[in-house]
Design an enzyme around this catalytic site. Structure first.
Site, PDB file in Angstrom:
ATOM      1  N   CYS A 154       0.829  -1.207   0.000  1.00 28.26           N
ATOM      2  CA  CYS A 154       0.000   0.000   0.000  1.00 28.26           C
ATOM      3  C   CYS A 154       0.864   1.257   0.000  1.00 28.26           C
ATOM      4  O   CYS A 154       1.504   1.570   1.004  1.00 28.26           O
ATOM      5  CB  CYS A 154      -0.930  -0.044   1.213  1.00 28.26           C
ATOM      6  SG  CYS A 154      -1.806   1.490   1.548  1.00 28.26           S
ATOM      7  N   CYS A 210      -0.035   3.900   2.631  1.00 31.19           N
ATOM      8  CA  CYS A 210       0.355   3.423   3.969  1.00 31.19           C
ATOM      9  C   CYS A 210       1.822   3.748   4.228  1.00 31.19           C
ATOM     10  O   CYS A 210       2.181   4.185   5.329  1.00 31.19           O
ATOM     11  CB  CYS A 210       0.150   1.906   4.082  1.00 31.19           C
ATOM     12  SG  CYS A 210      -1.549   1.362   3.859  1.00 31.19           S
TER      13      CYS A 210
END
Length: 106
Positions: free
Chosen positions: A31, A34
């Site tokens: 991600c 993230c």
């Protein structure tokens, strides 16, 4: 205090039974957003060390916990107080916004 890695096995002890609020960052290695907020969360964990613990749950490794809390999009940050989820924030944001949001819900 740096962010703390939490797994399915340690979630109850590290988050639900904590004597202070815990911000759980549900994330995954693949991600991009993230990874973008990770340094900000590290800094916030140092700045608010006495007030909140910041924990990270890798949704690929801890699928039971992610499923239990209905994680469908990441990054998802959920604030737990006294073992209960009380606030959540979805998506990446600049450090100032993340810290401001966290301080407003603590």
């Amino acid at each position: 205090m740096a962010t703390k890695a939490v797994t399915d096995a340690s979630f109850a002890a590290d988050v639900l039974q904590s004597d202070k609020p815990v911000l759980v960052d549900f994330w995954a290695d693949w991600c991009g957003p993230c990874k973008m907020i990770a340094p900000a969360l590290e800094e916030i964990s140092e700045e608010l060390a006495g007030q909140v613990t910041i924990a990270k749950v890798d949704i690929m490794d801890s699928t039971d916990t992610a499923a239990k809390y209905g994680v469908q999009s990441i990054p998802l940050m959920v604030l737990f107080k006294n073992g209960e989820p009380v606030a959540q924030k979805l998506g990446a944001a600049p450090k100032s916004q993340l810290k401001g949001w966290l301080e407003s819900v603590l």
